[in-house]
Scaffold this motif. Structure first.
Motif, mmCIF file in Angstrom:
data_model
loop_
_atom_site.group_PDB
_atom_site.id
_atom_site.type_symbol
_atom_site.label_atom_id
_atom_site.label_comp_id
_atom_site.label_asym_id
_atom_site.label_seq_id
_atom_site.Cartn_x
_atom_site.Cartn_y
_atom_site.Cartn_z
ATOM 1 N N GLY A 63 33.866 -10.213 -10.211
ATOM 2 C CA GLY A 63 34.532 -10.436 -8.790
ATOM 3 C C GLY A 63 35.854 -10.750 -8.776
ATOM 4 N N TYR A 64 36.573 -11.115 -9.861
ATOM 5 C CA TYR A 64 37.769 -11.323 -9.822
ATOM 6 C C TYR A 64 38.686 -10.296 -10.133
ATOM 7 C CZ TYR A 64 42.265 -13.531 -10.479
ATOM 8 O OH TYR A 64 43.702 -14.135 -10.367
ATOM 9 N N ASN A 65 39.667 -10.006 -9.429
ATOM 10 C CA ASN A 65 40.544 -8.738 -9.799
ATOM 11 C C ASN A 65 42.219 -9.742 -10.060
ATOM 12 O OD1 ASN A 65 42.607 -6.909 -9.615
ATOM 13 N ND2 ASN A 65 41.729 -5.700 -8.128
ATOM 14 N N SER A 66 42.322 -9.387 -11.644
ATOM 15 C CA SER A 66 43.442 -10.064 -12.071
ATOM 16 C C SER A 66 44.880 -9.400 -11.743
ATOM 17 C CB SER A 66 43.300 -10.274 -13.438
ATOM 18 O OG SER A 66 43.242 -9.164 -14.325
ATOM 19 N N SER A 67 44.543 -8.310 -11.453
ATOM 20 C CA SER A 67 45.875 -7.476 -10.879
ATOM 21 C C SER A 67 46.140 -8.069 -9.487
ATOM 22 C CB SER A 67 45.808 -5.987 -10.666
ATOM 23 O OG SER A 67 45.217 -5.552 -11.965
ATOM 24 N N ALA A 68 45.542 -8.466 -8.679
ATOM 25 C CA ALA A 68 45.649 -8.849 -7.194
ATOM 26 C C ALA A 68 45.538 -10.371 -6.985
ATOM 27 C CB ALA A 68 44.635 -8.096 -6.047
ATOM 28 N N GLY A 69 45.112 -10.830 -8.017
ATOM 29 C CA GLY A 69 44.694 -12.330 -7.645
ATOM 30 C C GLY A 69 43.736 -12.642 -6.786
ATOM 31 N N VAL A 70 42.840 -11.732 -6.328
ATOM 32 C CA VAL A 70 41.778 -11.959 -5.308
ATOM 33 C C VAL A 70 40.226 -11.845 -5.960
ATOM 34 C CG1 VAL A 70 41.006 -11.011 -3.276
ATOM 35 C CG2 VAL A 70 43.334 -10.880 -3.657
ATOM 36 N N PHE A 71 39.625 -12.835 -5.592
ATOM 37 C CA PHE A 71 38.182 -12.761 -5.873
ATOM 38 C C PHE A 71 37.521 -12.359 -4.731
ATOM 39 C CE2 PHE A 71 33.914 -14.636 -5.500
ATOM 40 C CZ PHE A 71 33.252 -14.128 -6.576
ATOM 41 N N THR A 72 36.429 -11.230 -4.988
ATOM 42 C CA THR A 72 35.803 -10.556 -3.874
ATOM 43 C C THR A 72 34.206 -10.744 -4.138
ATOM 44 O OG1 THR A 72 37.310 -8.829 -3.592
ATOM 45 C CG2 THR A 72 35.385 -8.507 -2.615
ATOM 46 N N ALA A 73 33.556 -11.475 -3.102
ATOM 47 C CA ALA A 73 32.446 -11.702 -3.340
ATOM 48 C C ALA A 73 31.470 -10.662 -3.690
ATOM 49 C CB ALA A 73 31.671 -12.758 -1.797
ATOM 50 N N PRO A 74 30.633 -10.250 -4.547
ATOM 51 C CA PRO A 74 29.726 -9.362 -4.854
ATOM 52 C C PRO A 74 28.573 -9.411 -4.063
ATOM 53 C CG PRO A 74 29.853 -10.665 -6.803
ATOM 54 C CD PRO A 74 30.729 -11.264 -5.830
ATOM 55 N N VAL A 75 27.995 -10.634 -3.691
ATOM 56 C CA VAL A 75 26.934 -10.861 -2.988
ATOM 57 C C VAL A 75 27.395 -12.044 -1.958
ATOM 58 C CG1 VAL A 75 25.099 -10.041 -4.663
ATOM 59 C CG2 VAL A 75 25.845 -12.653 -4.333
ATOM 60 N N THR A 76 26.318 -12.157 -0.856
ATOM 61 C CA THR A 76 26.663 -13.101 0.249
ATOM 62 C C THR A 76 26.006 -14.328 -0.436
ATOM 63 O OG1 THR A 76 26.356 -11.596 2.139
ATOM 64 C CG2 THR A 76 25.692 -13.932 2.398
ATOM 65 N N GLY A 77 26.799 -15.538 -0.267
ATOM 66 C CA GLY A 77 26.350 -16.664 -1.185
ATOM 67 C C GLY A 77 27.080 -17.775 -1.128
ATOM 68 N N LEU A 78 26.573 -18.960 -1.712
ATOM 69 C CA LEU A 78 27.662 -20.174 -1.804
ATOM 70 C C LEU A 78 28.234 -20.065 -3.025
ATOM 71 C CD1 LEU A 78 27.834 -22.930 -0.276
ATOM 72 C CD2 LEU A 78 26.390 -21.105 0.688
ATOM 73 N N TYR A 79 29.540 -20.118 -3.180
ATOM 74 C CA TYR A 79 30.496 -20.142 -4.251
ATOM 75 C C TYR A 79 31.309 -21.480 -4.234
ATOM 76 C CZ TYR A 79 29.700 -15.056 -4.297
ATOM 77 O OH TYR A 79 29.104 -13.992 -4.173
ATOM 78 N N PHE A 80 31.806 -21.898 -5.533
ATOM 79 C CA PHE A 80 32.286 -23.045 -5.797
ATOM 80 C C PHE A 80 33.829 -22.606 -6.459
ATOM 81 C CE2 PHE A 80 33.725 -26.955 -8.190
ATOM 82 C CZ PHE A 80 33.727 -27.756 -7.014
ATOM 83 N N PHE A 81 34.901 -23.088 -5.951
ATOM 84 C CA PHE A 81 36.222 -22.649 -6.329
ATOM 85 C C PHE A 81 37.161 -23.793 -6.772
ATOM 86 C CE2 PHE A 81 34.852 -19.273 -3.657
ATOM 87 C CZ PHE A 81 35.066 -17.944 -4.243
ATOM 88 N N SER A 82 37.773 -23.753 -7.763
ATOM 89 C CA SER A 82 38.564 -24.970 -8.252
ATOM 90 C C SER A 82 40.115 -24.131 -8.621
ATOM 91 C CB SER A 82 38.112 -26.016 -9.270
ATOM 92 O OG SER A 82 38.096 -25.200 -10.514
ATOM 93 N N PHE A 83 40.961 -25.082 -8.422
ATOM 94 C CA PHE A 83 42.364 -24.564 -9.082
ATOM 95 C C PHE A 83 43.128 -25.643 -9.391
ATOM 96 C CE2 PHE A 83 45.043 -25.679 -5.618
ATOM 97 C CZ PHE A 83 44.287 -25.666 -4.598
ATOM 98 N N THR A 84 44.042 -25.742 -10.331
ATOM 99 C CA THR A 84 44.846 -26.547 -10.821
ATOM 100 C C THR A 84 46.302 -25.910 -11.005
ATOM 101 O OG1 THR A 84 43.265 -27.743 -12.428
ATOM 102 C CG2 THR A 84 45.719 -28.013 -12.618
ATOM 103 N N ALA A 85 47.313 -26.408 -10.274
ATOM 104 C CA ALA A 85 48.700 -25.979 -10.226
ATOM 105 C C ALA A 85 49.687 -26.976 -10.881
ATOM 106 C CB ALA A 85 49.052 -25.684 -8.939
ATOM 107 N N ALA A 86 50.632 -26.323 -11.605
ATOM 108 C CA ALA A 86 51.657 -27.309 -12.404
ATOM 109 C C ALA A 86 52.974 -26.972 -12.079
ATOM 110 C CB ALA A 86 51.198 -27.395 -13.792
ATOM 111 N N ASP A 87 54.162 -27.804 -12.317
ATOM 112 C CA ASP A 87 55.418 -27.480 -12.311
ATOM 113 C C ASP A 87 56.061 -28.563 -12.908
ATOM 114 O OD1 ASP A 87 55.902 -29.388 -10.623
ATOM 115 O OD2 ASP A 87 56.096 -28.144 -8.737
ATOM 116 N N TYR A 88 57.340 -28.261 -13.317
ATOM 117 C CA TYR A 88 58.215 -29.270 -13.977
ATOM 118 C C TYR A 88 59.630 -29.525 -12.934
ATOM 119 C CZ TYR A 88 60.713 -25.930 -16.502
ATOM 120 O OH TYR A 88 61.414 -24.874 -16.668
ATOM 121 N N LEU A 89 59.185 -29.160 -11.804
ATOM 122 C CA LEU A 89 60.591 -28.792 -10.895
ATOM 123 C C LEU A 89 60.562 -29.641 -9.908
ATOM 124 C CD1 LEU A 89 59.549 -25.267 -10.932
ATOM 125 C CD2 LEU A 89 61.491 -25.814 -11.930
ATOM 126 N N LYS A 90 61.604 -30.427 -9.499
ATOM 127 C CA LYS A 90 61.951 -31.262 -8.318
ATOM 128 C C LYS A 90 61.586 -30.582 -7.142
ATOM 129 C CE LYS A 90 64.760 -35.121 -9.865
ATOM 130 N NZ LYS A 90 65.602 -36.139 -9.105
#
Lengths: 161, 161, 161
Positions: A63-90
């Motif tokens: 489902g996930y295309n790592s060249s585009a950064g896009v997940f495309t749903a292979p079937v109609t359904g309920l999906y759960f997503f999470s992400f964590t983002a970090a930085d050390y920049l003001k």
């Protein structure tokens, strides 16, 4: 006659069993996790930019295309997503989660010290087959990642509907 | 006699198959996500107050009541919950996750700068049918949300037990 | 002859149905959540140390060992893990997530104010049967937890592969 009846029933039972086995074996297997980059700072960009989490950690069901950064749903359904983002920049660190062209949520964190900080969010989404889910960095914002995987994007199918 | 035996077996097979199909079709489909509010600042309140995440994003299986802010388990099982809370207000931001009248976890974050900040937590809980899960804001604390969905509450059934 | 054929088919159907029922009943039931400790500050240690989340909240499928702080995959499959770590101590708070002896991700947060702060992360991992997943605290870092469950470690099986 009775026997013909049983044969019909057995035919039907076998068919339904096959369907159920295929369902159980195939449909429910969609999950991915990807890290952002090994290259350090991402951004700032002049306009809002889809983040390409290019380091595939897992990707079952393609489902996930790592060249585009896009997940495309292979079937109609309920999906759960999470992400964590970090930085050390003001300054502000922020991410939009998009379902197609519609922002679903916004995550925002002020880093006022210039040390590492991170933020995480999660959501359950109903997707039609072919719907796309991605994370976008607002214009002028920055994130950080390296080989230690500070910033990650994950998702999986809960169930088809 | 032999044939009677086969008919009995086929009857039983058909029944079990139906059960399994119903199980696969119905029981496993429980998931919700809701945003907190479009109205800006929530709180402070004089006493601890259940937060009503009123903006339903998804709600399959009708476990989540967006008028009350309460998820009620439709079947006995293992469930996973996550939430993200945000504010841009100086002071402590905190949330209790409750299973019925029992606090399960506490999430707490000092915002010392008055810019946006967020916190997230997640837990897997075993619930009896009818058990209620909700998030409560301690007395004197505040949160923030608007149409961008900074603050969200999500949950789904992992499996019945 | 025809009847013999039907008996063979019914035998096979019954067998497959049993397999499917067992699969549906047993394999998919693995989930745990555990709080870190009731004892307050954890660390600092002289070297990187596996954190023992000793307060079992849920543990279905006996994958999580609360004496060791280690989840061991009972079946080969896709698993989802999340954790939240908290402290109220000035300085860096950080956690490595390990799959066996391989760090998968690093979560890091500078607490520059000495008030409570928390960080959360999540990832989907493909594990072979017997693979171990654990969280480790870098040397000289500290975390905090008490009976309110500020710091938690959770995981569950998404599906066998």
């Amino acid at each position: 006659e009775k026997k013909g009846n049983m044969e019909t029933r057995l035919n039907s039972t076998e068919e339904q069993l096959d369907q159920l086995k295929n369902q159980s074996a195939d449909e429910l297997k969609v999950a991915f996790s990807a890290g952002l980059t090994d290259s350090g700072i991402v951004g700032p960009f002049d306009e809002e930019t889809t983040l390409i989490f290019s380091k595939t950690i897992t990707n079952v069901g393609r489902g996930y295309n790592s060249s585009a950064g896009v997940f495309t749903a292979p079937v109609t359904g309920l999906y759960f997503f999470s992400f964590t983002a970090a930085d050390y920049l003001k300054g502000y660190m922020g991410l939009y989660l998009y379902q197609n062209e519609q922002p679903v949520s916004f995550s925002l964190d002020l880093n006022d010290h210039g040390g590492y900080t991170s933020m995480t969010s999660a959501v359950a989404l109903q997707l039609d087959q072919g719907d796309r889910v991605r994370l976008a960095l607002p214009a002028s914002y920055r994130l950080y990642d390296d080989s230690r995987n500070f910033s990650m994007f994950s998702g999986f199918l809960l169930f088809p509907v």
